[in-house]
Design a protein around this motif. Structure first.
Motif, PDB file in Angstrom:
ATOM      1  N   ARG A  96       0.796  -1.224   0.000  1.00  0.00           N
ATOM      2  CA  ARG A  96       0.000   0.000   0.000  1.00  0.00           C
ATOM      3  C   ARG A  96       0.825   1.268   0.000  1.00  0.00           C
ATOM      4  N   ILE A 141       2.432   1.948  -3.582  1.00  0.00           N
ATOM      5  CA  ILE A 141       1.531   2.314  -4.669  1.00  0.00           C
ATOM      6  C   ILE A 141       1.288   3.823  -4.679  1.00  0.00           C
ATOM      7  N   ASN A 142       1.464   4.477  -3.525  1.00  0.00           N
ATOM      8  CA  ASN A 142       1.317   5.934  -3.495  1.00  0.00           C
ATOM      9  C   ASN A 142       2.358   6.579  -4.392  1.00  0.00           C
ATOM     10  N   LEU A 143       1.907   7.563  -5.169  1.00  0.00           N
ATOM     11  CA  LEU A 143       2.838   8.217  -6.083  1.00  0.00           C
ATOM     12  C   LEU A 143       3.818   9.098  -5.322  1.00  0.00           C
ATOM     13  N   ASN A 149      -7.890  10.116   4.911  1.00  0.00           N
ATOM     14  CA  ASN A 149      -7.964   8.658   4.970  1.00  0.00           C
ATOM     15  C   ASN A 149      -6.839   7.961   4.224  1.00  0.00           C
ATOM     16  N   LYS A 150      -6.076   8.708   3.414  1.00  0.00           N
ATOM     17  CA  LYS A 150      -5.012   8.042   2.680  1.00  0.00           C
ATOM     18  C   LYS A 150      -3.745   7.911   3.507  1.00  0.00           C
ATOM     19  N   TYR A 175      -1.586   6.213   5.937  1.00  0.00           N
ATOM     20  CA  TYR A 175      -1.527   4.893   6.568  1.00  0.00           C
ATOM     21  C   TYR A 175      -0.656   4.935   7.815  1.00  0.00           C
ATOM     22  N   VAL A 211      -7.913   6.524  -7.580  1.00  0.00           N
ATOM     23  CA  VAL A 211      -7.685   7.930  -7.256  1.00  0.00           C
ATOM     24  C   VAL A 211      -8.136   8.267  -5.830  1.00  0.00           C
ATOM     25  N   ASP A 212      -9.005   7.415  -5.254  1.00  0.00           N
ATOM     26  CA  ASP A 212      -9.440   7.655  -3.875  1.00  0.00           C
ATOM     27  C   ASP A 212      -8.588   6.885  -2.871  1.00  0.00           C
ATOM     28  N   TRP A 213      -8.092   5.714  -3.284  1.00  0.00           N
ATOM     29  CA  TRP A 213      -7.343   4.872  -2.349  1.00  0.00           C
ATOM     30  C   TRP A 213      -5.905   5.325  -2.143  1.00  0.00           C
ATOM     31  N   TRP A 214      -5.280   5.824  -3.216  1.00  0.00           N
ATOM     32  CA  TRP A 214      -3.866   6.176  -3.131  1.00  0.00           C
ATOM     33  C   TRP A 214      -3.635   7.613  -3.562  1.00  0.00           C
TER      34      TRP A 214
END
Lengths: 164, 246
Positions: free
Chosen positions: A33, A36-38, A161-162, A164, B178-181
């Motif tokens: 997770r 995957i974040n840019l 919410n993003k 973590y 686009v909402d999760w990450w």
């Protein structure tokens, strides 16, 4: 109305494939997770959660009033924020058209001594589309009533919410 | 018997004869919508306050992306029906949906890159949205490759159906990425409850989406009809149908 038992069995196989694949990919996405974040939000850069001297990306809202341009060359510095902390970014080069105060930007570069030395600046535009006349009318109205609707980072969901 | 209508739907002959009359209507209405909405969107919809005229590529980018994802569900559901009911027609729909979906996905990626350069400052970035759409393209290409890889059509259909079903997990990922990450791509503008697009820009977009859905339906039916003729070439009714045309 009852389904033929052989077909029912094959239906179960089909459902199993879909569910199994979803669970497998879901677990993979959960394990990866962070990767995957840019980009990193500024608060994580300040906390030292992002490595120094390694190429990373950071993203946040460009703090209004923080942009300062050099008079002699293309050097520019500005601050980006996620509402929990901000970090100063230094960059030399041409900025994208949509780069502006109160808008989100993603920068590519390295953290060096608490300052983000960017090699690339990308503008992250929002999902709002407004005709020019409407945008101007809104600006006029806010000027008349005295309420300030100038570019701000208030509505930016850069954390929430993003995180973590 | 309650399932009778379903099995009749699976008859290639019945399907071919039923759809013949629809084809010119579907094609002309969809082209009419796409052409007139293009004029509306490019010439008359207002300019965006921030992006200027470059936002107009959304009238191609959004419909192709949406229909590219919908086409995947068509392909996967057709593959699932093919596995469960061994329906020949369903396998044909799955096979022909793959190249159409691949073209739509490639168009979505291309228009996105062209849009990205002036707005973001880059053609490409490996964020979750763009990468997952690239995976969608590879899934379509995989189904096309599997169809070619087997000399036995039944094996090819089974393998393609399994790949299609496994790949369905990617569709909600694309949609929610686009909402999760954290992504460079902006979140969705059209939502069930409220939209963040001014209505004079939104209406041509919605009309364009309908136009693309209709055009996709035409392309899918048209390709399925060709596939029916190819696979059923040895049957009496196909020979008669071809003779009538000639």
């Amino acid at each position: 109305m009852a389904m033929h038992p052989v077909r029912k069995q094959r239906l179960m196989i089909v459902l199993f494939i879909v569910v199994f694949a979803s669970v497998a990919v879901g677990l993979m996405a959960f394990a990866l997770r962070q990767n995957i974040n840019l980009f990193y939000p500024p608060s994580k850069l300040i906390n030292g959660e992002a490595p120094e001297g390694v190429n990373i990306r950071a993203g946040g809202c460009v703090v209004p009033g923080s942009i300062s341009r050099s008079k002699t060359d293309l050097a520019v510095s500005f601050a980006i924020t996620d509402g929990k902390g901000d970090v100063t970014v230094k960059y030399t080069g041409i900025l994208p058209d949509l780069f502006s105060e109160g808008e989100a930007a993603v920068v590519n570069g390295q953290m060096q001594g608490g300052i983000f030395m960017a090699e690339q600046v990308l503008a992250k535009h929002d999902e709002n589309y407004t005709p020019v006349e409407v945008a101007e009318a809104m600006a006029d109205a806010s000027a008349k009533t005295g309420t300030s609707h100038q570019a701000s980072c208030d509505g930016m969901d850069m954390s929430g919410n993003k995180n973590y | 018997m309650a399932w009778q209508w379903f099995h009749r739907l699976g008859s290639p002959k019945w399907f071919y004869e039923k759809t013949t009359a629809w084809m010119p209507w579907l094609l002309s209405i969809s082209l009419l919508i796409i052409i007139s909405v293009s004029i509306w969107a490019l010439g008359f919809a207002p300019m965006d306050a921030k992006q200027g005229n470059s936002y107009r590529i959304m009238y191609l980018h959004v419909p192709t992306s949406i229909v590219a994802m919908a086409a995947y569900y068509v392909m996967a559901i057709a593959g699932g029906i093919g596995i469960i009911w061994k329906m020949k027609l369903s396998n044909m729909v799955m096979k022909v949906a793959a190249p159409i979906g691949a073209v739509l996905t490639a168009l979505a990626l291309f228009t996105g890159a062209v849009w990205g350069k002036p707005t973001w400052g880059t053609y490409w970035v490996w964020d979750a949205r763009i990468t997952s759409v690239l995976i969608l393209l590879f899934l379509y290409l995989g189904v096309i490759a599997l169809q070619e890889a087997f000399s036995d059509q039944e094996m090819a259909d089974k393998a393609s159906a399994i790949l299609s079903l496994v790949g369905t997990v990617n569709i909600p990922i694309i949609y929610k990425s686009v909402d999760w990450w954290f992504t460079l791509h902006q979140p969705a503008s059209i939502k069930m409850t409220s939209s963040s697009i001014a209505s004079e820009m939104l209406y041509p977009l919605l009309a364009m989406i309908i136009g693309f859905y209709l055009f996709f339906t035409w392309a899918l039916l048209s390709a399925t009809r060709s596939e029916i003729l190819q696979r059923e070439i040895k049957t009496k009714w196909v020979k008669q149908a071809l003779l009538q045309k000639a």
